[in-house]
Design an enzyme around this catalytic site. Structure first.
Site, PDB file in Angstrom:
ATOM      1  N   LYS A 120       0.809  -1.223   0.000  1.00  0.00           N
ATOM      2  CA  LYS A 120       0.000   0.000   0.000  1.00  0.00           C
ATOM      3  C   LYS A 120       0.841   1.271   0.000  1.00  0.00           C
ATOM      4  O   LYS A 120       0.294   2.370  -0.052  1.00  0.00           O
ATOM      5  CB  LYS A 120      -0.982  -0.018   1.178  1.00  0.00           C
ATOM      6  N   LYS A 201      -3.061 -13.780  -9.385  1.00  0.00           N
ATOM      7  CA  LYS A 201      -4.121 -13.210  -8.574  1.00  0.00           C
ATOM      8  C   LYS A 201      -5.088 -12.382  -9.412  1.00  0.00           C
ATOM      9  O   LYS A 201      -4.667 -11.616 -10.285  1.00  0.00           O
ATOM     10  CB  LYS A 201      -3.491 -12.327  -7.493  1.00  0.00           C
ATOM     11  N   LYS A 204      -8.782  -6.061  -8.516  1.00  0.00           N
ATOM     12  CA  LYS A 204      -9.217  -4.802  -9.118  1.00  0.00           C
ATOM     13  C   LYS A 204      -8.019  -3.998  -9.615  1.00  0.00           C
ATOM     14  O   LYS A 204      -8.016  -3.493 -10.729  1.00  0.00           O
ATOM     15  CB  LYS A 204     -10.001  -3.995  -8.070  1.00  0.00           C
TER      16      LYS A 204
END
Ligand code: TRP
Length: 338
Positions: A120, A201, A204
């Site tokens: 992140k 994976k 989004k």
């Protein structure tokens, strides 16, 4: 015999995709329909806010989308309690009590949090609420005395951390109140579906997902764009099926295993084109997705009803979580006024 208690949950940061369906939703529906469990399903909006404080609208919008996705796949509010994390105040207080019996160092070592902090890109500004989310997740699990938590591998460290907190609490306060949860893992290899581009994976951020809310046209376009075998150029060329996303999806979704085996053999021998095999996959996917899409559209007509389901689920959850909190306060001895 007393029923076992399951808690599962998702952070609402967007709509759910078929990766969620394969990895957890279909399993949750099966567990729900087995009738063997008390089933709690949490929309973890508070956890989602830990790194989205400046964009609460995204979480608000995602909350209802995730609720629609749940109902669409067959989560039945008559059989499962769907609850909204932020509407259960006891969870916050439980988190505070647990924070006192866990060290900063221990949280820093949680591999899932470590990885997420890197992903992140918080830099030096990791929100404290994000950092401690494993402890809040321990509150989620213990508030409902869940003994069974179906999770993907990446959430196993959360369970380990929860078990430690439970053991510490029960030892420190000499009470057998909190329950140690066990993981419930999907059988090996059954829990994961790659993205449309072949990436391990589906997500989004990688823009490689098929959503449960995608219309038939969108799904078909996405299927036509899927990654196959880069060496399979002419229809007559022999092709590879390993690592070929179309066949991976067929393995997951097509019930007709003999048919899949025959198609694989034909593709490997040469003579089966990508367009043809993708059209076939699209039909197989439609068999699964069309009923989900239809149910979703029905619920979407009546969002008040969906909010009502969430409200009732949260009310039911509050009764249970408040009882656990009372026991925890009693154990610590801070119920001063009876
Ligand atoms: N951490 C989970 C996720 O990111 C969501 C979650 C919150 C959860 N509380 C939970 C999952 C309790 C299982 C049990 O998707």
């Amino acid at each position: 015999m007393a029923k076992k208690t399951i808690l599962t949950g998702d952070r609402p940061t967007g709509k759910l995709h078929i990766g969620h369906y394969v990895g957890s939703l279909r399993n949750r529906v099966a567990l729900q329909n087995s009738g063997e469990y008390d089933n709690y399903i949490m929309i973890a909006d508070q956890q989602a806010l830990t790194d989205n404080a400046r964009d609460p609208e995204k979480i608000r919008n995602s909350l209802i989308q995730v609720a629609l996705d749940y109902l669409a796949v067959g989560i039945d509010p008559a059989k499962s309690t769907i609850l909204v994390q932020s509407q259960i105040p006891a969870l916050n207080e439980l988190t505070m009590h647990y924070l006192n019996i866990v060290s900063v160092n221990r949280i820093s070592r949680n591999p899932t949090v470590k990885t997420e902090i890197k992903q992140k890109k918080f830099g030096e500004s990791v929100p404290a609420g994000f950092f401690i989310y494993p402890v809040s997740q321990a509150a989620d699990i213990t508030a409902f005395k869940a003994d069974t938590v179906p999770v993907g591998d990446d959430q196993e460290p959360m369970l380990e951390q929860t078990r430690e907190i439970v053991r510490s609490f029960n030892t420190i306060y000499q009470k057998d109140i909190l329950v140690e949860p066990e993981g419930y893992f999907p059988p090996k290899g059954l829990g994961r579906i790659p993205g449309l581009d072949g990436n391990a994976k589906m997500s989004k951020s990688l823009n490689n997902a098929i959503y449960l809310s995608d219309d038939a046209d969108t799904v078909s376009k996405k299927v036509m764009s899927m990654y196959t075998d880069p060496e399979h150029i002419k229809v007559s060329d022999p092709g590879h099926v390993e690592g070929n996303t179309v066949f991976t999806y067929l393995d997951i979704f097509d019930q007709d295993k003999a048919q899949v085996a025959a198609l694989k053999a034909q593709y490997q021998a040469g003579g089966l084109g990508d367009v043809k095999i993708k059209r076939y996959l699209n039909e197989v996917l439609e068999d699964v997705l069309a009923p989900i899409r239809d149910r979703r559209a029905q619920y979407e007509q009546d969002l008040d009803y969906v909010y009502q389901i969430l409200k009732e689920g949260s009310e039911k959850a509050n009764v249970v979580a408040n009882q656990t909190l009372k026991e925890v306060r009693d154990a610590i001895g801070i119920n001063y006024f009876g």
